[in-house]
Design an enzyme around this catalytic site. Structure first.
Site, PDB file in Angstrom:
ATOM      1  N   PRO A  50       0.799  -1.225   0.000  1.00 43.55           N
ATOM      2  CA  PRO A  50       0.000   0.000   0.000  1.00 43.55           C
ATOM      3  C   PRO A  50       0.836   1.282   0.000  1.00 43.55           C
ATOM      4  O   PRO A  50       0.350   2.326   0.449  1.00 43.55           O
ATOM      5  CB  PRO A  50      -0.759  -0.115   1.315  1.00 43.55           C
ATOM      6  CG  PRO A  50       0.291  -0.658   2.251  1.00 43.55           C
ATOM      7  CD  PRO A  50       1.114  -1.624   1.397  1.00 43.55           C
ATOM      8  N   ASP A  51       2.089   1.236  -0.443  1.00 45.59           N
ATOM      9  CA  ASP A  51       2.967   2.394  -0.280  1.00 45.59           C
ATOM     10  C   ASP A  51       2.419   3.661  -0.932  1.00 45.59           C
ATOM     11  O   ASP A  51       2.405   4.738  -0.310  1.00 45.59           O
ATOM     12  CB  ASP A  51       4.347   2.076  -0.862  1.00 45.59           C
ATOM     13  CG  ASP A  51       5.077   1.014  -0.073  1.00 45.59           C
ATOM     14  OD1 ASP A  51       4.558  -0.114  -0.018  1.00 45.59           O
ATOM     15  OD2 ASP A  51       6.145   1.297   0.486  1.00 45.59           O
TER      16      ASP A  51
END
Length: 810
Positions: free
Chosen positions: A567-568
């Site tokens: 989910p960066d």
């Protein structure tokens, strides 16, 4: 609700006083939910009989889990805009609203004329959300989560080589797009505060999903070593060696051996085996090439339990995480210590756990403020509250060029989430200084060819300046504190406690500059037993139960999330939302504050409906299998070499249209498969019919026929194919860029939304480490040339190694 800031002052949530009209339905209700969590008064406007989202497998009184998850914290009114009194009521709400969110669907929004609203209400910020944009050849196409995965390039990277592409779990594409939507609407509102002018924001879900979940032309993870996703092979790439998943005594663990010091920790932990003692193993590419290293680690782990491996990994500095199921993750000591979930009444008498907000502000959760509303529940209260005159503030002293023009940012972030947050602010005009130190280089700078700049780093760090400074030296720390006096925002994503150990936490810096805003991101949050763990996205996915879910059905061990960067990028946007909200609050109070983002909790927020559904089942309830997300019908092989098409069926209308297109009216009229349950029971029969029809057609041709009939479908595009796809060309999604340290030009994504007022991002090249050190200390701090030279020689101030672009090999 109030928040106690860490300097002792009490202030309201940052969007207190902001009035939002929410005309969305389905999972896009998450846009308004995020604004409500930050304090906005979000009023959900529905037809008199309730929105369509309520009627998807209702639990009670017209409430469904997906509706409840998307609409917690809002108030509700119900209107019939064909009725004169209701039409006037709605007009009165628009008169005093700050933001209006609509999606052009039948019902309430069908009666909305955006251009007329803009003419009558020039200060209103309008966000129009549609599958493929408000104009263009694709404007009538329909989108579901699976279709967005196919067209964004995500699906082509998901799965095991030689196998069918694997749809990611849940509704991640739509959830990420909703975060992008909240980010852009706050940009529009901040711009309004500065200029007095509203905006019309035309947001395409495909644009938003392509940019925010795992952008193929954005910054990649450290393991990619600077190689862009557009260079991946045609089939599903073999990427499991990047973040290996290894069997142990009671399950699996995942390790990340990226930096040389991490490999040295692993080497020490294994007892310094002679086979791997050669210094060449310090190089990432040599570890990847070894055919004996991972088997040796697997033998070493085989008789050890997950928890013991995690503890030893922390001791030796080896990033490692147990592969947990979602249930194990939710019951973990970390989530309990973080109070990450709160009981919410999803329907009268039915309480379920839901993630308590996307972030922490000033050390406290900005989370759920109440359940989703019943139909028209707050009609009278909203009429009374919004009837009060709204104070109209004069525009702030902004330049009007970009929302963040004049905002000074110190960016201490590293790798993907760190780069992305700073880049998002820089694209909107902020003066962002990327602060680095040669003793702890940014892992995303490493490249397989050893060149000082890669395409992926250039993409993630454009429009920034580079400052090399040793904060562990007293003089370096003193220079930093002088810069803080002139700074608006500080960004970091270190392991929690790092800045405190340097004496540079918010309590210290806010005494120097009471207006300072500090944003941090970490794997598991700033508190709890896991807070000090070494964290990378792949480890967070493992610990949050997502890796376990991202596998082929009924095939244990077929984990397929190795190459995604989720989910960066979306966590970076969550941080940006927090920064914008605190800037908005600071315009009222002159005080700064803190925003803290846990990547694990961002993931949980995207799975909130699934988490609630599991709780209902545990309590003895039952749910329709299609009640949580779009119903993915499947990924089907088409004519061509490894070519695929996604087809989804949302309900009976889609089903009847599908049967007409594939010329199988018998399937549409068969009473045994007249509803979703029947279709599930006849899945093999339907798969054969649809599979035969698709196998004779090219993916785009098949998708076009289905879309023309109203059935959501999309060809699976590879990242390298995106720039030539007609939709992206028409939207002007990509633009060509260059960099003095990169031989050939390359492509970058453009702005985050189509807008009447927001400009496209500038094109300043990403910096080398310390490239602008001298310029920054000379212009901002007034250092003399002699002092600058002395600090450079003392290695307090760092500048690039003297090399020129011309000396690079071709």
């Amino acid at each position: 609700m109030t928040l106690a800031s860490t300097d002792g002052c009490i202030d309201q949530l940052p969007l207190t006083g902001v009035r939002v009209l929410d005309l969305t339905s389905g999972p896009l209700g998450a846009i308004g939910r995020q604004l409500a969590e930050l304090g906005a008064d979000v009023v959900l406007v529905e037809p008199r009989d309730g929105g369509a989202g309520r009627r998807s497998a209702p639990l009670a009184q017209g409430m469904s889990l997906s509706f409840a998850a998307a609409n917690v914290g809002k108030r509700g009114v119900a209107l019939d805009l064909g009725n004169a009194a209701d039409h006037d009521f709605f007009g009165g709400l628009v008169d005093v609203a700050d933001i209006l969110i609509e999606m052009g669907e039948p019902g309430i929004t069908a009666a909305i004329n955006v251009h007329e609203l803009r003419r009558k209400h020039p200060t209103l910020v309008i966000l129009s959300v549609s599958p493929f944009g408000a104009s263009g050849a694709f404007r009538e196409w329909q989108a579901t989560g699976p279709v967005l995965h196919a067209l964004s390039g995500e699906l082509s990277r998901s799965g095991i080589p030689g196998r069918r592409p694997l749809l990611p779990p849940g509704d991640l594409a739509v959830e990420c797009a909703a975060v992008q939507a909240a980010f852009v609407v706050l940009l529009g509102y901040l711009n309004r505060l500065q200029t007095g002018e509203g905006d019309w924001l035309d947001l395409s879900l495909l644009d938003a999903a392509t940019q925010s979940m795992d952008p193929g032309y954005g910054i990649g993870g450290s393991a990619a070593a600077g190689v862009p996703a557009s260079k991946l092979p045609r089939g599903r790439p073999e990427a499991r060696f990047l973040y290996p998943i290894i069997t142990c005594a009671d399950g699996h663990v995942r390790i990340c051996l990226l930096a040389p010091r991490q490999w040295q920790g692993m080497f020490e932990w294994m007892g310094r085996p002679d086979e791997f003692a050669d210094a060449s193993f310090n190089l990432l590419q040599n570890r990847y090439r070894s055919i004996t290293l991972i088997p040796a680690i697997a033998r070493f782990f085989a008789d050890k339990a997950r928890i013991d491996l995690e503890r030893a990994g922390q001791k030796y500095g080896v990033p490692i995480a147990a592969l947990l199921t979602l249930e194990e993750a939710l019951e973990s000591d970390q989530m309990k210590a973080r109070n990450a979930f709160i009981a919410v009444e999803a329907a009268p008498g039915i309480s379920v756990p839901m993630p308590d907000g996307l972030m922490e502000l000033d050390g406290k959760r900005a989370g759920v403020r109440g359940p989703a509303p019943l139909v028209g529940e707050h009609q009278t209260a909203v009429l009374a509250d919004w009837a009060q005159p709204k104070a109209v503030s004069a525009p702030n002293a902004g330049s009007g060029e970009r929302p963040l023009a004049g905002c000074r940012v110190i960016d201490m972030g590293v790798i993907v989430v760190g780069a992305e947050l700073g880049r998002l602010l820089a694209d909107q005009g902020a003066n962002v200084v990327k602060l680095e130190n040669s003793a702890y280089p940014d892992g995303s700078r490493q490249s397989r060819d050893g060149k000082p700049m890669s395409v992926t780093f250039a993409a993630g760090n454009r429009n920034k300046l580079g400052l090399g400074l040793n904060l562990r030296d007293p003089e370096g720390k003193a220079l930093f504190l002088r810069m803080v006096e002139q700074t608006d925002v500080i960004l970091s994503n270190f392991k929690p406690g790092t800045l405190e150990s340097l004496g540079l936490d918010y309590a210290v810096l806010s005494r120097i500059n009471p207006g300072i805003i500090m944003a941090d991101s970490s794997a598991f949050g700033s508190s709890g037993p896991w807070s000090r763990r070494l964290g990378y996205g792949p480890l967070v996915r493992a610990s949050a139960g997502l890796t376990d879910m991202w596998s082929y059905p009924d095939e244990p061990g077929s984990f397929s999330d190795a190459i995604t960067v989720y989910p960066d990028h979306v966590a970076g946007r969550v941080g940006a939302i927090g920064v914008l909200a605190l800037l908005i609050r600071r315009s009222r109070t002159k005080h700064g504050g803190t925003v803290s983002v846990s990547q694990a909790e961002v993931m949980f927020s995207h799975m909130s409906a699934q988490i609630a559904a599991r709780a209902v089942v545990r309590q003895g309830g039952s749910l329709d299998s299609h009640s949580i997300t779009d119903a993915p019908w499947g990924v089907y092989a088409c004519a061509g070499d490894d070519d695929w098409c996604v087809v989804t069926v949302r309900g009976d209308a889609d089903w009847q249209a599908l049967c007409r297109i594939i010329e199988r009216p018998d399937l549409g009229s068969d009473p045994e498969i007249a509803d979703c349950a029947g279709r599930d029971g006849q899945r093999a029969r339907i798969d054969r019919a649809l599979g035969d029809w698709l196998a004779a057609r090219r993916p785009y041709d098949a998708a076009k026929l289905l879309q023309e009939a109203g059935v959501p479908a999309g060809p699976m595009l590879r990242v390298s194919e995106l720039p030539q796809f007609a939709y992206f060309r028409e939207r002007g999604f990509f633009r060509e860029a260059s960099h003095p340290w990169i031989q050939a030009s390359f492509l970058l994504e453009g702005g985050p939304v189509r807008s009447e007022r927001l400009l496209d991002p500038p094109q300043r090249p990403a910096p080398l480490a310390g490239e602008h050190s001298v310029e920054i200390v000379r212009t901002r701090l007034g250092l003399s040339i002699e002092e600058t030279v002395r600090l450079t020689e003392a290695k307090v101030l760092e500048i690039p190694v003297p090399v020129t672009p011309k000396s690079l090999p071709t």
